[in-house]
Scaffold this active site. Sequence first.
Site, PDB file in Angstrom:
ATOM      1  N   LYS A  67       0.844  -1.202   0.000  1.00  0.00           N
ATOM      2  CA  LYS A  67       0.000   0.000   0.000  1.00  0.00           C
ATOM      3  C   LYS A  67       0.880   1.253   0.000  1.00  0.00           C
ATOM      4  O   LYS A  67       0.602   2.223  -0.711  1.00  0.00           O
ATOM      5  CB  LYS A  67      -0.939  -0.009   1.216  1.00  0.00           C
ATOM      6  CG  LYS A  67      -2.019  -1.080   1.113  1.00  0.00           C
ATOM      7  CD  LYS A  67      -2.810  -1.267   2.409  1.00  0.00           C
ATOM      8  CE  LYS A  67      -3.782  -2.433   2.295  1.00  0.00           C
ATOM      9  NZ  LYS A  67      -4.534  -2.715   3.518  1.00  0.00           N
TER      10      LYS A  67
ATOM     11  N   GLN B 149      -4.341  -1.522   9.773  1.00  0.00           N
ATOM     12  CA  GLN B 149      -4.297  -2.856   9.154  1.00  0.00           C
ATOM     13  C   GLN B 149      -4.851  -3.913  10.121  1.00  0.00           C
ATOM     14  O   GLN B 149      -4.493  -3.944  11.295  1.00  0.00           O
ATOM     15  CB  GLN B 149      -2.844  -3.181   8.757  1.00  0.00           C
ATOM     16  CG  GLN B 149      -2.675  -4.459   7.950  1.00  0.00           C
ATOM     17  CD  GLN B 149      -3.343  -4.425   6.583  1.00  0.00           C
ATOM     18  OE1 GLN B 149      -3.487  -3.376   5.965  1.00  0.00           O
ATOM     19  NE2 GLN B 149      -3.781  -5.572   6.105  1.00  0.00           N
TER      20      GLN B 149
ATOM     21  N   ASP C  50     -10.558   3.096   4.385  1.00  0.00           N
ATOM     22  CA  ASP C  50     -10.900   1.667   4.284  1.00  0.00           C
ATOM     23  C   ASP C  50     -12.414   1.479   4.188  1.00  0.00           C
ATOM     24  O   ASP C  50     -12.883   0.392   3.847  1.00  0.00           O
ATOM     25  CB  ASP C  50     -10.406   0.926   5.536  1.00  0.00           C
ATOM     26  CG  ASP C  50      -9.204   0.032   5.258  1.00  0.00           C
ATOM     27  OD1 ASP C  50      -9.017  -0.381   4.100  1.00  0.00           O
ATOM     28  OD2 ASP C  50      -8.460  -0.251   6.218  1.00  0.00           O
TER      29      ASP C  50
END
Length: 298
Positions: A58, A102, A125
């Site tokens: 990412k 994460q 997200d």
Amino acid sequence: MTKKKTAKIIDGKAVAAKVKEEIKAQVADMIDKHFDTPHLAAVIVGENPASQTYVASKEKAAQRVGMTSSVYRLPQDITEDELLKTIEFLNNDREVDGFIVQLPLPPQIDVDKVIGAIDPAKDVDGFHPVNVGKMVLGEPGYVSATPAGIMELLKRYHIKTEGKHCVVLGRSNIVGTPVSILMSRKANPGNATVTVCHSKTENIEEYTRAADILICAIGRPRFIKADMVKQGAVVIDVGIHRIPADNEKGYRLAGDVDFDEVAKIAAYITPVPGGVGPMTIAMLLKNTLSAAKKEFYR
Ligand code: GUN
């Protein structure tokens, strides 16, 4: 001799590259116009090797499209309070447009509490209840990257979803549930009739065989065989598994679908790797660009 028909491959790697090129051009345009460079931050807790790989990808992808990226690495034994302080810091950091935490997180931490603490305006997200709620209501907001990536693939391959029977295998918060909502909502892609199957579904093959569009996010390697798929179906494989193989690495990647078998039956199929996976990062970057442009929140 008649030529054997095989499915058209949905090339997620190529589509993701195209999406990233489009993002890169928009980032360059923002910088030209003297806007701040979009900034994506990631929080990672502990040393989970898969999480380390994902976060590194990412970070690299953000930099490749011209964004700034930063990573906050926190120890495995961090307390929930300390993690919440980092989130508060990022919520208030005017230089950060969007950030992710994460997953998975260690057991001492309440994941829902952590996600709920993220400012919805920075939740690229799309996991915060406010963004999930907006998606359910069809309001503009961040849609989580994997379901958004699936929708983008269907759109760019001009796959007709209206009036089709879409069967989703899996009901996770990250994939199954959101994609089932996106496929049923009044939009294109969308307007499908959706069935969700899960671990308690009886006679699952009766549903999979009835699917015009089959989205597999069940987490079982090569679970879907040719006799479970209707001729001419569109098969989207979200699974990613390491299976033992006689090669240098000792493994190869496989999805939830037995690709070699099902490719002979389906009209379209996503490969693993190179299908849904690469789209996930591309859509995260797209959300980060939306965050920098304040598209959904002021
Ligand atoms: N773990 C597995 N997939 C994801 C994702 O899309 N976002 C985050 N934050 N963690 C994940």
